[in-house]
Write a protein that holds these residues in place. Structure first.
Motif, mmCIF file in Angstrom:
data_model
loop_
_atom_site.group_PDB
_atom_site.id
_atom_site.type_symbol
_atom_site.label_atom_id
_atom_site.label_comp_id
_atom_site.label_asym_id
_atom_site.label_seq_id
_atom_site.Cartn_x
_atom_site.Cartn_y
_atom_site.Cartn_z
ATOM 1 N N LYS A 86 24.322 -21.475 19.412
ATOM 2 C CA LYS A 86 24.338 -20.785 18.261
ATOM 3 C C LYS A 86 24.052 -19.522 18.249
ATOM 4 O O LYS A 86 23.276 -18.577 19.465
ATOM 5 C CB LYS A 86 22.818 -21.467 17.525
ATOM 6 C CG LYS A 86 23.215 -22.893 17.081
ATOM 7 C CD LYS A 86 21.899 -23.425 16.396
ATOM 8 C CE LYS A 86 22.116 -24.938 15.506
ATOM 9 N NZ LYS A 86 21.100 -25.230 15.130
ATOM 10 N N ARG A 87 24.363 -18.554 17.459
ATOM 11 C CA ARG A 87 24.318 -17.160 17.403
ATOM 12 C C ARG A 87 23.067 -16.836 16.838
ATOM 13 O O ARG A 87 22.093 -17.354 16.605
ATOM 14 C CB ARG A 87 25.353 -16.645 16.354
ATOM 15 C CG ARG A 87 27.028 -17.018 16.742
ATOM 16 C CD ARG A 87 27.115 -16.749 18.313
ATOM 17 N NE ARG A 87 28.493 -16.660 18.597
ATOM 18 C CZ ARG A 87 29.395 -17.751 19.345
ATOM 19 N NH1 ARG A 87 28.452 -18.551 19.621
ATOM 20 N NH2 ARG A 87 30.346 -17.486 19.579
ATOM 21 N N GLY A 88 22.893 -15.622 17.077
ATOM 22 C CA GLY A 88 21.328 -14.876 16.803
ATOM 23 C C GLY A 88 20.933 -14.343 18.111
ATOM 24 O O GLY A 88 21.372 -13.543 18.846
ATOM 25 N N ILE A 89 19.760 -14.865 18.345
ATOM 26 C CA ILE A 89 18.927 -14.648 19.397
ATOM 27 C C ILE A 89 19.643 -14.830 20.834
ATOM 28 O O ILE A 89 19.496 -14.136 21.821
ATOM 29 C CB ILE A 89 17.691 -15.194 19.366
ATOM 30 C CG1 ILE A 89 16.481 -14.443 20.102
ATOM 31 C CG2 ILE A 89 17.428 -16.745 19.928
ATOM 32 C CD1 ILE A 89 14.883 -14.714 19.908
ATOM 33 N N MET A 90 20.526 -15.786 20.708
ATOM 34 C CA MET A 90 21.248 -16.213 22.033
ATOM 35 C C MET A 90 22.057 -15.309 22.541
ATOM 36 O O MET A 90 22.154 -14.752 23.615
ATOM 37 C CB MET A 90 21.903 -17.632 21.904
ATOM 38 C CG MET A 90 21.096 -18.644 21.959
ATOM 39 S SD MET A 90 20.058 -19.010 23.474
ATOM 40 C CE MET A 90 18.959 -20.366 22.943
ATOM 41 N N GLU A 91 22.561 -14.636 21.527
ATOM 42 C CA GLU A 91 23.600 -13.433 21.931
ATOM 43 C C GLU A 91 23.001 -12.255 22.452
ATOM 44 O O GLU A 91 23.598 -11.240 23.165
ATOM 45 C CB GLU A 91 24.289 -12.994 20.787
ATOM 46 C CG GLU A 91 25.319 -14.179 20.223
ATOM 47 C CD GLU A 91 26.211 -13.728 18.917
ATOM 48 O OE1 GLU A 91 27.413 -13.676 18.872
ATOM 49 O OE2 GLU A 91 25.558 -13.375 17.662
ATOM 50 N N MET A 92 21.618 -12.043 22.080
ATOM 51 C CA MET A 92 20.863 -10.764 22.598
ATOM 52 C C MET A 92 20.178 -11.059 23.891
ATOM 53 O O MET A 92 19.912 -10.088 24.875
ATOM 54 C CB MET A 92 19.512 -10.483 21.720
ATOM 55 C CG MET A 92 20.219 -10.333 20.066
ATOM 56 S SD MET A 92 21.431 -8.846 19.829
ATOM 57 C CE MET A 92 21.799 -9.142 18.282
ATOM 58 N N ALA A 93 20.043 -12.303 24.400
ATOM 59 C CA ALA A 93 19.522 -12.608 25.548
ATOM 60 C C ALA A 93 19.959 -11.954 26.899
ATOM 61 O O ALA A 93 21.164 -12.428 27.095
ATOM 62 C CB ALA A 93 18.751 -13.983 25.576
ATOM 63 N N ASP A 94 19.338 -11.330 27.735
ATOM 64 C CA ASP A 94 19.978 -11.181 29.172
ATOM 65 C C ASP A 94 19.766 -12.128 30.169
ATOM 66 O O ASP A 94 20.290 -12.427 31.062
ATOM 67 C CB ASP A 94 19.328 -9.678 29.553
ATOM 68 C CG ASP A 94 19.877 -8.695 28.533
ATOM 69 O OD1 ASP A 94 21.005 -8.580 28.435
ATOM 70 O OD2 ASP A 94 18.980 -7.857 28.325
ATOM 71 N N ILE A 95 18.404 -12.757 30.137
ATOM 72 C CA ILE A 95 18.003 -13.846 30.840
ATOM 73 C C ILE A 95 17.195 -14.824 29.999
ATOM 74 O O ILE A 95 16.292 -14.606 29.363
ATOM 75 C CB ILE A 95 17.033 -13.210 32.264
ATOM 76 C CG1 ILE A 95 17.909 -12.462 32.993
ATOM 77 C CG2 ILE A 95 16.560 -14.574 32.926
ATOM 78 C CD1 ILE A 95 16.962 -11.567 34.097
ATOM 79 N N ILE A 96 17.613 -15.989 30.321
ATOM 80 C CA ILE A 96 16.832 -17.271 29.570
ATOM 81 C C ILE A 96 15.913 -17.745 30.501
ATOM 82 O O ILE A 96 16.528 -18.191 31.728
ATOM 83 C CB ILE A 96 17.737 -18.112 29.019
ATOM 84 C CG1 ILE A 96 18.635 -17.513 27.871
ATOM 85 C CG2 ILE A 96 16.821 -19.625 28.655
ATOM 86 C CD1 ILE A 96 19.511 -18.653 27.054
ATOM 87 N N LEU A 97 14.531 -18.039 30.420
ATOM 88 C CA LEU A 97 13.537 -18.428 31.303
ATOM 89 C C LEU A 97 13.063 -19.679 30.630
ATOM 90 O O LEU A 97 12.495 -19.862 29.696
ATOM 91 C CB LEU A 97 12.328 -17.421 31.415
ATOM 92 C CG LEU A 97 12.998 -16.236 32.341
ATOM 93 C CD1 LEU A 97 11.732 -15.371 32.353
ATOM 94 C CD2 LEU A 97 13.610 -16.433 33.609
ATOM 95 N N VAL A 98 13.413 -20.787 31.346
ATOM 96 C CA VAL A 98 12.781 -22.185 30.860
ATOM 97 C C VAL A 98 11.470 -22.344 31.643
ATOM 98 O O VAL A 98 11.468 -22.510 32.708
ATOM 99 C CB VAL A 98 13.650 -23.294 31.320
ATOM 100 C CG1 VAL A 98 13.288 -24.484 30.724
ATOM 101 C CG2 VAL A 98 15.392 -23.087 30.535
ATOM 102 N N ASN A 99 10.369 -22.327 30.744
ATOM 103 C CA ASN A 99 8.952 -22.401 31.439
ATOM 104 C C ASN A 99 8.733 -23.788 31.460
ATOM 105 O O ASN A 99 9.404 -24.706 31.182
ATOM 106 C CB ASN A 99 8.321 -21.314 30.521
ATOM 107 C CG ASN A 99 6.716 -21.103 31.155
ATOM 108 O OD1 ASN A 99 6.649 -20.910 32.334
ATOM 109 N ND2 ASN A 99 5.868 -21.003 30.014
ATOM 110 N N LYS A 100 7.421 -23.822 32.101
ATOM 111 C CA LYS A 100 6.639 -25.223 32.389
ATOM 112 C C LYS A 100 7.632 -26.230 33.253
ATOM 113 O O LYS A 100 7.460 -27.322 33.096
ATOM 114 C CB LYS A 100 6.381 -25.947 30.969
ATOM 115 C CG LYS A 100 5.738 -24.894 29.849
ATOM 116 C CD LYS A 100 5.250 -25.667 28.921
ATOM 117 C CE LYS A 100 4.288 -24.758 27.571
ATOM 118 N NZ LYS A 100 4.256 -25.292 26.413
ATOM 119 N N ALA A 101 8.419 -25.412 34.004
ATOM 120 C CA ALA A 101 9.324 -26.027 35.283
ATOM 121 C C ALA A 101 8.008 -26.613 36.221
ATOM 122 O O ALA A 101 8.315 -26.213 37.325
ATOM 123 C CB ALA A 101 10.414 -25.336 35.686
#
Length: 329
Positions: A183-198
């Motif tokens: 999905k467009r929007g914030i995903m297009e802006m992110a440089d690194i996606i961090l999945v927390n609580k791993a």
């Protein structure tokens, strides 16, 4: 207020002076705005260039926990860290809790860290209107890393990318599939996606979510400001402090590549231009709250509510009045 003295104290890394200066730039009073402009001009070209890191994510994803663990890791390496945390303001009362310092108890006591919560005051995009000026003050005070924590409202929260060098998006395990990721929007802006609580029982879900978003990122259009392999998705555990060093290494790698290729300076120049236009827009909006234009706005609003005139015609009339008011001045 003695602006010259305040400037000197900020350059000497006086935390009280920095806090006072941020309060000054956040003020809406006309005399304070003039003093703030004078202070920012006096500080221009001084201090150092910090790494500005924007951080967004939905409420409950663990932004405050991540920032505390990440900030403590950075200060342990001898870096000075400033945290500008934007808190949502009530739509009814206009107030904010501003509880981020309470959540970051350890980091708030660290002598190499500075935490400043600010209300969003209904400003859209997840940040406060004067956050960018607060960043400039933190750089003048000699901070190496400035973390900008957004309100955390969802996919429209992209304004922080216009004031940061790196944009991190924090996600929770099971937060969506690959389709959600494209999905467009914030995903297009992110440089690194961090999945927390791993960690613990959520570790398998975190790994699946990371794999889904890594696949989604490969489907997005390649950006010129990214080297091979970016943007990327990673797992972290702010609670156990797992993956934080690796994430920081990736941030440094990306920052170094952008500096070497000229994208760093070009991006900062584009951001400065963006905020120039934003200041003009905000100044024009402020004129709607003054003098005869304000009265006309209320009158036409009442007429629209009664169905006596269409919103489009009423808006056109107010704009014409605004033009006439400008001609008089």
């Amino acid at each position: 207020m003695d602006i010259a003295d305040l400037r000197d104290r900020i350059l000497k890394q006086d935390r009280r002076a920095l806090a006072r200066a941020i309060t000054l730039v956040e003020s809406g009073r006309a005399d304070h705005r003039a003093q703030a402009a004078e202070l920012l001009e006096a500080l221009r070209g001084h201090g150092q260039e910090a790494i500005r890191i924007g951080l967004s994510g939905t409420p409950g994803v663990g932004k405050s926990t991540f920032i505390e663990s990440f900030g403590m890791m950075l200060t342990a390496q001898g870096l000075r860290v400033a945290v500008l945390a934007v808190d949502p303001s009530s739509a009814r009362s206009g107030g904010s809790i501003l509880g981020d310092k309470t959540r970051m108890e350890q980091l708030s006591r660290d002598p190499n860290a500075f935490i400043r919560p600010s209300p969003s005051r209904s400003h859209l995009g997840g940040v406060a209107r004067r956050t960018r000026e607060a960043i400039a003050l933190c750089e003048a005070a000699g901070f190496d890393v400035v973390l900008i924590e957004t309100v955390g409202v969802g996919q429209s929260e992209t304004v922080v990318s216009e004031m940061s060098d790196l944009f991190l998006l924090l996600l929770a395990p099971g937060g969506g599939d690959e389709l959600q990721g494209v999905k467009r929007g914030i995903m297009e802006m992110a440089d690194i996606i961090l999945v927390n609580k791993a960690d613990g029982d959520l570790l398998p879900a975190a790994k699946r979510t990371c794999a889904d978003y890594a696949g989604a990122l490969r489907l997005l259009r390649k950006r010129p400001q990214d080297p091979e392999g970016f943007p990327k998705a990673m797992t972290v555990s702010a609670l156990r402090e797992d993956g934080l060093n690796t994430a920081w290494e990736e941030m440094c790698k990306l920052a170094d590549w952008r500096r070497e290729t000229g994208h760093w300076e070009a991006r900062r120049a584009a951001q400065a231009e963006y905020w120039f236009f934003e200041e003009v827009r905000q100044a024009l909006l402020a004129r709607l709250e003054r003098g005869p234009v304000k009265a006309a706005l209320r009158e036409y609003g009442a007429q629209v509510a009664r169905g006596e005139i269409t919103p489009a015609l009423a808006a056109d009339a107010v704009l014409k009045l605004l033009g006439e008011d400008e001609g008089k001045t």
